[in-house]
Design a protein around this motif. Structure first.
Motif, PDB file in Angstrom:
ATOM      1  N   SER A   1       0.827  -1.217   0.000  1.00 35.78           N
ATOM      2  CA  SER A   1       0.000   0.000   0.000  1.00 35.78           C
ATOM      3  C   SER A   1       0.858   1.263   0.000  1.00 35.78           C
ATOM      4  O   SER A   1       0.493   2.249  -0.652  1.00 35.78           O
ATOM      5  N   ILE A   2       1.997   1.225   0.698  1.00 36.56           N
ATOM      6  CA  ILE A   2       2.887   2.392   0.660  1.00 36.56           C
ATOM      7  C   ILE A   2       3.348   2.642  -0.776  1.00 36.56           C
ATOM      8  O   ILE A   2       3.325   3.780  -1.265  1.00 36.56           O
ATOM      9  N   LEU A   3       3.737   1.545  -1.456  1.00 37.81           N
ATOM     10  CA  LEU A   3       4.212   1.692  -2.840  1.00 37.81           C
ATOM     11  C   LEU A   3       3.116   2.257  -3.740  1.00 37.81           C
ATOM     12  O   LEU A   3       3.377   3.112  -4.601  1.00 37.81           O
ATOM     13  N   ILE A   4       1.878   1.795  -3.530  1.00 38.17           N
ATOM     14  CA  ILE A   4       0.770   2.278  -4.366  1.00 38.17           C
ATOM     15  C   ILE A   4       0.530   3.773  -4.143  1.00 38.17           C
ATOM     16  O   ILE A   4       0.421   4.554  -5.093  1.00 38.17           O
ATOM     17  N   ILE A   5       0.523   4.166  -2.854  1.00 36.27           N
ATOM     18  CA  ILE A   5       0.307   5.584  -2.540  1.00 36.27           C
ATOM     19  C   ILE A   5       1.422   6.432  -3.153  1.00 36.27           C
ATOM     20  O   ILE A   5       1.186   7.483  -3.767  1.00 36.27           O
ATOM     21  N   TRP A   6       2.650   5.944  -3.014  1.00 36.84           N
ATOM     22  CA  TRP A   6       3.827   6.627  -3.551  1.00 36.84           C
ATOM     23  C   TRP A   6       3.676   6.797  -5.065  1.00 36.84           C
ATOM     24  O   TRP A   6       3.832   7.891  -5.612  1.00 36.84           O
ATOM     25  N   GLU A   7       3.369   5.704  -5.748  1.00 34.54           N
ATOM     26  CA  GLU A   7       3.241   5.727  -7.211  1.00 34.54           C
ATOM     27  C   GLU A   7       2.168   6.728  -7.645  1.00 34.54           C
ATOM     28  O   GLU A   7       2.392   7.590  -8.494  1.00 34.54           O
ATOM     29  N   LEU A   8       1.004   6.605  -7.000  1.00 35.07           N
ATOM     30  CA  LEU A   8      -0.117   7.463  -7.369  1.00 35.07           C
ATOM     31  C   LEU A   8       0.192   8.926  -7.122  1.00 35.07           C
ATOM     32  O   LEU A   8      -0.036   9.778  -7.986  1.00 35.07           O
ATOM     33  N   SER A   9       0.765   9.221  -5.926  1.00 37.44           N
ATOM     34  CA  SER A   9       1.004  10.628  -5.599  1.00 37.44           C
ATOM     35  C   SER A   9       2.056  11.233  -6.528  1.00 37.44           C
ATOM     36  O   SER A   9       1.927  12.391  -6.934  1.00 37.44           O
ATOM     37  N   SER A  10       3.098  10.460  -6.891  1.00 35.58           N
ATOM     38  CA  SER A  10       4.088  11.083  -7.775  1.00 35.58           C
ATOM     39  C   SER A  10       3.534  11.287  -9.176  1.00 35.58           C
ATOM     40  O   SER A  10       3.963  12.181  -9.896  1.00 35.58           O
ATOM     41  N   ARG A  11       2.536  10.456  -9.560  1.00 37.04           N
ATOM     42  CA  ARG A  11       1.919  10.689 -10.863  1.00 37.04           C
ATOM     43  C   ARG A  11       0.947  11.861 -10.819  1.00 37.04           C
ATOM     44  O   ARG A  11       0.997  12.763 -11.648  1.00 37.04           O
ATOM     45  N   ILE A  12       0.071  11.850  -9.817  1.00 38.53           N
ATOM     46  CA  ILE A  12      -0.977  12.880  -9.741  1.00 38.53           C
ATOM     47  C   ILE A  12      -0.358  14.254  -9.497  1.00 38.53           C
ATOM     48  O   ILE A  12      -0.708  15.233 -10.134  1.00 38.53           O
ATOM     49  N   LEU A  13       0.609  14.323  -8.563  1.00 39.86           N
ATOM     50  CA  LEU A  13       1.219  15.611  -8.238  1.00 39.86           C
ATOM     51  C   LEU A  13       2.326  15.992  -9.211  1.00 39.86           C
ATOM     52  O   LEU A  13       2.927  17.050  -9.096  1.00 39.86           O
ATOM     53  N   ALA A  14       2.624  15.053 -10.141  1.00 36.36           N
ATOM     54  CA  ALA A  14       3.662  15.283 -11.156  1.00 36.36           C
ATOM     55  C   ALA A  14       4.985  15.745 -10.545  1.00 36.36           C
ATOM     56  O   ALA A  14       5.549  16.783 -10.897  1.00 36.36           O
ATOM     57  N   ILE A  15       5.478  14.970  -9.564  1.00 39.10           N
ATOM     58  CA  ILE A  15       6.749  15.296  -8.917  1.00 39.10           C
ATOM     59  C   ILE A  15       7.889  14.972  -9.886  1.00 39.10           C
ATOM     60  O   ILE A  15       7.917  13.887 -10.462  1.00 39.10           O
ATOM     61  N   PRO A  16       8.838  15.892 -10.078  1.00 37.88           N
ATOM     62  CA  PRO A  16       9.943  15.621 -11.003  1.00 37.88           C
ATOM     63  C   PRO A  16      10.769  14.413 -10.546  1.00 37.88           C
ATOM     64  O   PRO A  16      10.966  14.206  -9.339  1.00 37.88           O
ATOM     65  N   THR A  17      11.260  13.636 -11.489  1.00 36.76           N
ATOM     66  CA  THR A  17      11.996  12.405 -11.176  1.00 36.76           C
ATOM     67  C   THR A  17      13.250  12.685 -10.371  1.00 36.76           C
ATOM     68  O   THR A  17      13.654  11.875  -9.552  1.00 36.76           O
ATOM     69  N   TRP A  18      13.883  13.833 -10.574  1.00 39.00           N
ATOM     70  CA  TRP A  18      15.134  14.082  -9.834  1.00 39.00           C
ATOM     71  C   TRP A  18      14.884  14.429  -8.373  1.00 39.00           C
ATOM     72  O   TRP A  18      15.786  14.421  -7.559  1.00 39.00           O
ATOM     73  N   ILE A  19      13.594  14.725  -8.034  1.00 39.90           N
ATOM     74  CA  ILE A  19      13.279  14.916  -6.613  1.00 39.90           C
ATOM     75  C   ILE A  19      12.818  13.612  -5.994  1.00 39.90           C
ATOM     76  O   ILE A  19      13.382  13.124  -5.031  1.00 39.90           O
ATOM     77  N   LEU A  20      11.767  13.023  -6.559  1.00 41.44           N
ATOM     78  CA  LEU A  20      11.287  11.740  -6.040  1.00 41.44           C
ATOM     79  C   LEU A  20      10.752  10.885  -7.189  1.00 41.44           C
ATOM     80  O   LEU A  20       9.654  11.124  -7.672  1.00 41.44           O
ATOM     81  N   PRO A  21      11.539   9.931  -7.646  1.00 45.50           N
ATOM     82  CA  PRO A  21      11.062   9.071  -8.740  1.00 45.50           C
ATOM     83  C   PRO A  21       9.989   8.100  -8.252  1.00 45.50           C
ATOM     84  O   PRO A  21      10.013   7.692  -7.090  1.00 45.50           O
TER      85      PRO A  21
END
Lengths: 247, 251
Positions: free
Chosen positions: B14-34
């Protein structure tokens, strides 16, 4: 052949006089019980025979040889089974031999079979019941290279039923082997049932105040404990002990 | 086994899912948090680039761990058999753990150069302590009833040590080994930061200085995997050696 003699043994710790001119003798093949209230110095006697304490006065003779302060002259069975948890039953019973010579596993297995423990030879102590563990501890002391056995209240931690079972079991094994035994207990019935002689200890300082010869014929069975003669003996010893406690 | 691992695994997933979703939805740059998928991609595609780093770290960890554990056991036995020395050295032993490794590491490089010696020293320093302390405790807390029995049975000091105290300390020793096993990987990575040409530590430094955060996470992933593997090996050894241990079945 194995005899034990304590001559004129005295021991005090600081001001406290624990043993005062104690005399005691166990003949070859004899089963002698030391009966006394708690804190009467029974354990101190064993520790001196075992060589952990030095007596202030007197001599301890094993087969007419002084063993004062000499460790490991007797085979000892403590109050708790004191088995090593990482050793199997077989490895545990050869421990006392192992300390002095190369153990004979075959002989140990035969002894375990006679003691009804053959199926448990490869079990670990934590898999056994309390009574079973005491049996293993007794087999260990029988297998020790020393022929004189000292038993220190071995059944005191067991419940009444297991205790009776163990007494009967101990008697059958003992009657086959007939080693000389010094048995410490605070249980009157147990002392009469097992012994050839019962020595009643007085306390502070401890001394043998009365000796009872128990001449019920062997092999003994548990019906003996309900006979008139047995109860007479018990009463007599009880009154002696009562006198000790009242003093 | 399955039921026991169900809870921790579902938490991680579940942590991985939340992480994946939030970095996609919030469009976090890969060099900050892939995102985890990006990290996995790099882990798979970059294998040939970084695999020699991993093997180098494994080698360093295993040798450092072996030395550290041997030193720890040796110290434990020595301090147990010589109580006077224990009194004298025990405080020093504890103080040795108060020096931050990060501070000590550059000093070791000054003294021993960039070779393997300072690296092994660092791993040894972090590894010996848990083993030494837990083994000393195990040796000291031998059941007094058993010691009493051994004395009455006429055992010599040496027999009491080899037949009773040493085997008695084994379960305690293993709890120290488990801690040391995980520390050893950390020790190895830290020692590689000092200056090395290979190792996960080197790979990590290079990745972070070039803002390849995904690679930093690949390094973290492998550090965790290594720790887990070492830990599992120790647990497996413990299960085999301590098969007599009561209460093992209930666990």
């Amino acid at each position: 052949m194995s005899t034990l003699e304590l001559e004129n043994i005295s021991k005090s710790f600081g001001e406290k006089n624990i043993l005062d001119h104690l005399d005691l003798r166990v003949n070859d093949g004899e089963f002698v019980s030391l009966l006394g209230p708690s804190g009467s110095g029974k354990s101190t006697i064993f520790h001196m025979i075992g060589g952990l304490y030095q007596a202030d006065h007197g001599t301890i003779l094993l087969d007419n040889e002084a063993i004062n302060g000499k460790k490991g002259s007797i085979s000892y069975m403590p109050q708790t089974p004191s088995l090593f948890p990482w050793r199997t039953v077989l490895e545990n019973v050869v421990l006392s031999v192992e300390l002095h010579q190369k153990p004979d596993k075959q002989k140990a297995l035969e002894m375990l079979e006679r003691a009804g423990l053959k199926d448990y030879a490869n079990a670990y102590p934590h898999e056994l019941s309390g009574g079973m563990r005491q049996r293993v501890a007794f087999v260990r002391s029988l297998l020790s290279p020393q022929s004189f056995i000292c038993l220190d209240e071995p059944f005191s931690a067991l419940d009444e039923f297991t205790r009776l079972e163990m007494q009967k079991w101990l008697l059958t094994i003992w009657e086959q082997e007939r080693p000389s035994v010094l048995f410490v207990t605070h249980h009157i019935e147990e002392a009469i049932f097992l012994s050839d002689r019962v020595l009643v200890l007085g306390s502070k300082p401890a001394n043998v105040i009365k000796e009872f010869t128990i001449d019920f014929k062997r092999p003994r069975n548990e019906e003996l404990t309900l006979t008139q003669e047995f109860l007479e003996k018990k009463k007599e010893i009880y009154q002696t002990l009562r006198g000790v406690l009242d003093d | 086994m399955f039921r026991k691992s169900f809870l921790p695994v579902s938490v991680i997933v579940s942590i991985l899912i939340i992480w994946e979703l939030s970095s996609r939805i919030l469009a976090i740059p890969t060099w900050i948090l892939p995102a985890p998928t990006v990290i996995m991609q790099e882990a798979i595609n970059g294998w040939s680039n970084y695999q020699h780093h991993i093997f180098s770290t494994v080698f360093l960890t295993v040798s450092g761990f072996a030395i550290g554990v041997s030193v720890g056991l040796l110290i434990a036995v020595m301090l147990h058999l010589l109580p006077k020395i224990r009194e004298a050295l025990y405080p020093l032993l504890i103080m040795s753990q108060n020096i931050p490794i990060i501070v000590l590491a550059p000093l070791l490089v000054i003294w021993f150069g960039f070779g393997i010696t300072p690296k092994l020293l660092i791993i040894t320093l972090v590894c010996f302590f848990p083993v030494a302390v837990s083994t000393i405790d195990g040796l000291r807390h031998t059941n007094p009833e058993l010691i009493h029995y051994m004395k009455m049975a006429g055992a010599t000091k040496k027999q009491i040590f080899t037949k009773l105290e040493l085997p008695h300390a084994v379960p305690q020793m293993f709890s120290g080994l488990k801690i040391s096993a995980t520390y050893s990987v950390m020790g190895a990575v830290i020692s590689e930061w000092l200056g090395a040409n290979k190792g996960i530590g080197v790979y990590m430094t290079l990745a972070s200085s070039s803002f390849r955060t995904d690679r930093v996470f690949v390094a973290i992933l492998f550090i965790m995997i290594l720790c887990l593997i070492f830990f599992t090996i120790i647990i497996a050894m413990e299960k085999i050696i301590l098969k007599w241990h009561p209460g093992k079945e209930e666990q």
